[in-house]
Design a protein around this motif. Structure first.
Motif, PDB file in Angstrom:
ATOM      1  N   GLU A  34       0.762  -1.241  -0.028  1.00  0.00           N
ATOM      2  CA  GLU A  34      -0.095  -0.023   0.020  1.00  0.00           C
ATOM      3  C   GLU A  34       0.698   1.046  -0.088  1.00  0.00           C
ATOM      4  OE1 GLU A  34      -2.267  -0.748   3.349  1.00  0.00           O
ATOM      5  OE2 GLU A  34      -4.022  -1.786   2.399  1.00  0.00           O
ATOM      6  N   ALA A  35       1.971   1.265   0.960  1.00  0.00           N
ATOM      7  CA  ALA A  35       2.605   2.306   0.779  1.00  0.00           C
ATOM      8  C   ALA A  35       3.578   2.475  -0.558  1.00  0.00           C
ATOM      9  CB  ALA A  35       4.082   2.124   1.787  1.00  0.00           C
ATOM     10  N   VAL A  36       3.691   1.671  -1.214  1.00  0.00           N
ATOM     11  CA  VAL A  36       4.507   1.822  -2.592  1.00  0.00           C
ATOM     12  C   VAL A  36       3.344   2.271  -3.822  1.00  0.00           C
ATOM     13  CG1 VAL A  36       5.744   0.539  -4.337  1.00  0.00           C
ATOM     14  CG2 VAL A  36       6.361   0.219  -1.860  1.00  0.00           C
ATOM     15  N   ALA A  37       2.238   1.766  -3.514  1.00  0.00           N
ATOM     16  CA  ALA A  37       1.371   1.903  -4.575  1.00  0.00           C
ATOM     17  C   ALA A  37       0.982   3.390  -4.620  1.00  0.00           C
ATOM     18  CB  ALA A  37      -0.023   1.275  -4.122  1.00  0.00           C
ATOM     19  N   VAL A  38       1.475   4.291  -3.777  1.00  0.00           N
ATOM     20  CA  VAL A  38       1.098   6.030  -4.026  1.00  0.00           C
ATOM     21  C   VAL A  38       1.847   6.252  -5.182  1.00  0.00           C
ATOM     22  CG1 VAL A  38       1.745   8.035  -2.753  1.00  0.00           C
ATOM     23  CG2 VAL A  38       0.908   6.144  -1.518  1.00  0.00           C
TER      24      VAL A  38
ATOM     25  N   ARG B 164      23.930  -6.912 -10.758  1.00  0.00           N
ATOM     26  CA  ARG B 164      22.949  -7.489 -10.004  1.00  0.00           C
ATOM     27  C   ARG B 164      22.473  -6.581  -8.834  1.00  0.00           C
ATOM     28  NH1 ARG B 164      25.199 -12.563  -7.864  1.00  0.00           N
ATOM     29  NH2 ARG B 164      23.396 -12.953  -7.106  1.00  0.00           N
ATOM     30  N   LEU B 165      23.398  -5.993  -8.270  1.00  0.00           N
ATOM     31  CA  LEU B 165      23.081  -5.160  -7.042  1.00  0.00           C
ATOM     32  C   LEU B 165      22.208  -4.063  -7.656  1.00  0.00           C
ATOM     33  CD1 LEU B 165      24.039  -5.133  -4.056  1.00  0.00           C
ATOM     34  CD2 LEU B 165      25.572  -3.358  -4.699  1.00  0.00           C
ATOM     35  N   SER B 166      22.661  -3.677  -8.612  1.00  0.00           N
ATOM     36  CA  SER B 166      21.490  -2.415  -8.981  1.00  0.00           C
ATOM     37  C   SER B 166      20.129  -3.032  -9.501  1.00  0.00           C
ATOM     38  CB  SER B 166      21.995  -1.904 -10.503  1.00  0.00           C
ATOM     39  OG  SER B 166      21.037  -0.859 -10.753  1.00  0.00           O
ATOM     40  N   ASP B 167      19.895  -4.378  -9.978  1.00  0.00           N
ATOM     41  CA  ASP B 167      18.613  -4.876 -10.226  1.00  0.00           C
ATOM     42  C   ASP B 167      17.942  -5.100  -8.789  1.00  0.00           C
ATOM     43  OD1 ASP B 167      19.142  -4.811 -13.086  1.00  0.00           O
ATOM     44  OD2 ASP B 167      19.790  -6.918 -13.098  1.00  0.00           O
ATOM     45  N   ALA B 168      18.655  -5.700  -7.922  1.00  0.00           N
ATOM     46  CA  ALA B 168      18.157  -5.896  -6.800  1.00  0.00           C
ATOM     47  C   ALA B 168      17.713  -4.515  -5.825  1.00  0.00           C
ATOM     48  CB  ALA B 168      19.068  -6.579  -5.668  1.00  0.00           C
ATOM     49  N   ALA B 169      18.425  -3.596  -6.112  1.00  0.00           N
ATOM     50  CA  ALA B 169      18.008  -2.126  -5.459  1.00  0.00           C
ATOM     51  C   ALA B 169      16.772  -1.500  -6.093  1.00  0.00           C
ATOM     52  CB  ALA B 169      19.124  -1.195  -5.654  1.00  0.00           C
ATOM     53  N   ASP B 170      16.701  -1.754  -7.605  1.00  0.00           N
ATOM     54  CA  ASP B 170      15.401  -1.435  -8.309  1.00  0.00           C
ATOM     55  C   ASP B 170      14.126  -2.272  -7.831  1.00  0.00           C
ATOM     56  OD1 ASP B 170      16.734   0.382  -9.622  1.00  0.00           O
ATOM     57  OD2 ASP B 170      17.081  -0.960 -11.373  1.00  0.00           O
ATOM     58  N   GLU B 171      14.415  -3.507  -7.556  1.00  0.00           N
ATOM     59  CA  GLU B 171      13.171  -4.131  -6.862  1.00  0.00           C
ATOM     60  C   GLU B 171      13.053  -3.729  -5.567  1.00  0.00           C
ATOM     61  OE1 GLU B 171      14.405  -8.190  -6.734  1.00  0.00           O
ATOM     62  OE2 GLU B 171      14.502  -8.667  -9.173  1.00  0.00           O
ATOM     63  N   LEU B 172      13.764  -3.632  -4.768  1.00  0.00           N
ATOM     64  CA  LEU B 172      13.502  -2.939  -3.314  1.00  0.00           C
ATOM     65  C   LEU B 172      12.885  -1.437  -3.493  1.00  0.00           C
ATOM     66  CD1 LEU B 172      16.824  -3.622  -0.915  1.00  0.00           C
ATOM     67  CD2 LEU B 172      14.364  -4.689  -1.097  1.00  0.00           C
TER      68      LEU B 172
ATOM     69  N   SER C  62      11.199  -0.555  -5.933  1.00  0.00           N
ATOM     70  CA  SER C  62       9.472  -0.734  -6.375  1.00  0.00           C
ATOM     71  C   SER C  62       8.525  -1.398  -5.280  1.00  0.00           C
ATOM     72  CB  SER C  62       9.536  -1.531  -7.770  1.00  0.00           C
ATOM     73  OG  SER C  62      10.052  -2.855  -7.444  1.00  0.00           O
ATOM     74  N   GLY C  63       9.154  -1.672  -4.194  1.00  0.00           N
ATOM     75  CA  GLY C  63       8.399  -2.311  -3.163  1.00  0.00           C
ATOM     76  C   GLY C  63       8.182  -3.771  -3.100  1.00  0.00           C
ATOM     77  N   GLN C  64       8.948  -4.474  -3.739  1.00  0.00           N
ATOM     78  CA  GLN C  64       8.965  -5.893  -4.104  1.00  0.00           C
ATOM     79  C   GLN C  64       9.888  -6.441  -2.825  1.00  0.00           C
ATOM     80  OE1 GLN C  64       9.979  -7.477  -7.856  1.00  0.00           O
ATOM     81  NE2 GLN C  64       8.980  -5.637  -9.046  1.00  0.00           N
ATOM     82  N   LEU C  65       9.393  -6.338  -1.662  1.00  0.00           N
ATOM     83  CA  LEU C  65       9.956  -6.789  -0.331  1.00  0.00           C
ATOM     84  C   LEU C  65       9.987  -8.231   0.132  1.00  0.00           C
ATOM     85  CD1 LEU C  65       8.986  -3.533   2.050  1.00  0.00           C
ATOM     86  CD2 LEU C  65      11.100  -4.091   0.673  1.00  0.00           C
ATOM     87  N   ASP C  66       9.014  -9.069  -0.705  1.00  0.00           N
ATOM     88  CA  ASP C  66       8.842 -10.290  -0.431  1.00  0.00           C
ATOM     89  C   ASP C  66       9.946 -11.246  -1.019  1.00  0.00           C
ATOM     90  OD1 ASP C  66       6.732  -9.900   0.977  1.00  0.00           O
ATOM     91  OD2 ASP C  66       5.407  -9.803  -0.693  1.00  0.00           O
ATOM     92  N   GLN C  67      10.640 -10.692  -2.014  1.00  0.00           N
ATOM     93  CA  GLN C  67      11.692 -11.610  -2.582  1.00  0.00           C
ATOM     94  C   GLN C  67      13.350 -11.513  -1.884  1.00  0.00           C
ATOM     95  OE1 GLN C  67      11.113 -13.550  -5.303  1.00  0.00           O
ATOM     96  NE2 GLN C  67      13.281 -14.332  -5.182  1.00  0.00           N
TER      97      GLN C  67
END
Length: 546
Positions: free
Chosen positions: A7-11, A202-210, A212-217
């Motif tokens: 919900e926080a990221v959806a803003v 790889r680190l940059s991809d992981a940072a982008d995932e964080l 974007s709010g993808q905290l479950d991976q």
């Protein structure tokens, strides 16, 4: 109200496809910039020093070759002048030619010409090619017979053959250096691609995932290098964010409990802060003591530098005398006849060496005596009677080596016969800190400068000691804070920010005086101390810095 991570990221909505394109572009640019930086650093770090060394070796080789050529030319000219005297006297070119040919087999010979004084043509001559004038040396000397000149000998030699070989060696070294640079560049690029660029992508991809709010991976990074540690830190951050969101939902229903818990934590933090403050004060005292030892260390370095000259001179004289007496011993062993003049010359050289040894050893002894007094003063709290000008001169002896290899100089205006009953060690530390502070801060970027140390009597109970310079000066904001602890304009460049703080504490608390700093940008700095002739008494257990 509870808030979930999603919900926080959806803003802030975003376009995944455009984000992927931007990420790919950023990674490509990052790889290119890192690769170019490494290539540039490698080329600059290997090619430039290598080129400089090769250029220096070329110049050095040329100088050595020319020196060898000059020495060989003088030797050969002398030998030919002596050996050709008899053939010339007998007017026998047939005897002279073999002597000349025996020498000119050396490819460095360009020409040898022997001309009798009364003759128009050369008695004997030899010529070989037309060498480069810049690499050619010529020597002309008379050929003597019974002390009378009967002919003139002219010898021309060229360093070109030896210099050609030196150039070949230089080119070989250059090719080896280029090969080393190429291989090193390739290896470093391979290692950088495998150990830096790919993990960073790889680190940059992981940072982008964080982001974007993808905290479950979960984020999985193997290894123990710096990039892996950053990845593990990001994984810890992800877990901390998940825990923070969970805690936020729990705190919304238990606010009063959290307030009470925070109160307890703040109380504990206050206790920790109090302890931290006490630790900080302890660390400050230790830093002050460290600054004292650093000041004494500068004195030691100065004395070592000054002792090197007289001891080096003494060692040179001893080596020379040892060589002379060794020759005498060999002559006595071999029963070689000796003339009176040889013995007189040996005695004369021995007396001269003895005089040089005495003067240099005496100078070294004086330096050690002065340093011993200064060191005793600066490592103890002893109060004694002393002459102010003498203490200043002793400190300057230790500090001047730091100025010796700079374009800056120290001048003095010290009034003699100023007797004080105070703490010469503390006073010496103050003067050392002021002079070193001036050297580090006052003349940065300047090609010349002057520091003046002066002292005189103000009245029957007060002396004035000042250190002024014609350097950059300081603005009012720096002057106001100059005695604050840990204040320095050289933060991160070796400055501790304690030098002037220690000076202020020693002058006011130990010596019982006052210190004033007057400075304006571009007009230099004047540091003036007014010191009582009799310093105030203090308990033996009192710390010098208060």
């Amino acid at each position: 109200m509870s808030v979930s991570p999603h919900e926080a990221v959806a803003v802030a909505p975003h376009n995944p496809s455009s984000q992927g394109m931007d990420r790919g572009t950023d990674v490509a640019l990052m790889k290119t910039s890192l690769r170019n930086a490494v290539i540039l650093a490698l080329v600059a770090g290997l090619a430039l020093p290598t080129g400089g060394v090769l250029l220096y070796e070329q110049q050095l080789s040329r100088r050595v070759v020319m020196e060898d050529l000059q020495r060989d030319l003088s030797r050969v000219s002398e030998v030919l002048a002596l050996s050709l005297a008899e053939p010339i006297w007998q007017v026998s070119p047939d005897l002279a030619e073999p002597m000349v040919k025996a020498q000119v087999d050396d490819p460095r010979f360009v020409s040898v010409v022997v001309t009798e004084n009364a003759a128009q043509q050369a008695f004997v001559e030899f010529h070989r090619g037309t060498p480069d004038d810049a690499a050619t040396l010529t020597e002309t000397r008379p050929v003597l017979r019974d002390g009378r000149e009967i002919a003139r000998l002219t010898v021309v030699m060229s360093a070109e053959p030896l210099m050609a070989r030196k150039r070949d060696d230089l080119w070989n070294a250059l090719w080896r250096s280029l090969l080393t640079l190429t291989v090193s560049l390739g290896l470093i690029l391979i290692v950088m691609q495998r150990r830096v660029l790919r993990p960073i992508a790889r680190l940059s991809d992981a940072a982008d995932e964080l982001a974007s709010g993808q905290l479950d991976q979960p984020l999985a990074f193997g290894g123990e290098d710096e990039i892996a540690r950053v990845g593990k830190a990001m994984e810890r951050m992800r877990l901390a964010l998940l825990k923070a969101f969970d805690d936020l939902r729990g705190h919304a229903s238990t606010l009063e409990e959290q307030v009470a818990q925070r109160t307890v934590e703040l109380t504990e933090a206050n206790v920790e802060l109090t302890q931290a403050l006490a630790n900080l004060k302890t660390a400050q005292r230790e830093l002050v003591e460290s600054e004292k030892l650093a000041s004494l260390g500068r004195l030691v370095a100065g004395v070592a530098h000054e002792l090197n000259t007289p001891l080096g001179n003494a060692l040179t004289v001893v080596s020379a005398l040892e060589d002379r007496w060794g020759k005498l011993d060999r002559m006595l062993t071999d029963n070689t006849p000796m003339r009176r003049s040889q013995l007189e010359e040996l005695v004369k050289d021995t007396r001269r060496g003895q005089d040089i040894l005495h003067r240099n050893v005496q100078k070294a002894a004086d330096l050690v005596r002065d340093f011993k007094q200064v060191a005793i003063d600066q490592t103890s709290d002893t109060r004694r009677d002393f002459e102010l000008a003498q203490v200043c001169e002793d400190v300057l002896v230790m500090v001047e080596p730091s100025f010796k290899h700079t374009p800056f100089r120290i001048v003095t205006d010290l009034q003699p016969d100023l007797r004080m009953s105070s703490y010469p060690g503390a006073l010496g530390q103050v003067l050392t800190n002021l002079l070193m502070n001036t050297l580090v801060h006052a003349f940065e970027g300047e090609t010349q400068g002057e520091v003046r140390v002066s002292c005189h009597r103000l009245d029957e109970t007060t002396m004035e000691l000042s250190v002024d310079d014609n350097g950059h000066g300081m603005d009012a904001s720096i002057v106001r804070r100059i005695f604050d602890p840990f204040f320095t304009t050289k933060l991160g460049k070796g400055g501790s920010g304690l030098g002037m703080h220690i000076v202020h504490n020693i002058v006011t608390n130990v010596l019982g005086g006052q210190i004033e700093v007057i400075s304006r940008p571009g007009e230099g700095t004047w540091m003036m101390m007014r010191l009582p002739v009799d310093a105030p008494l203090r308990a033996a257990s009192e710390d010098r810095m208060g």
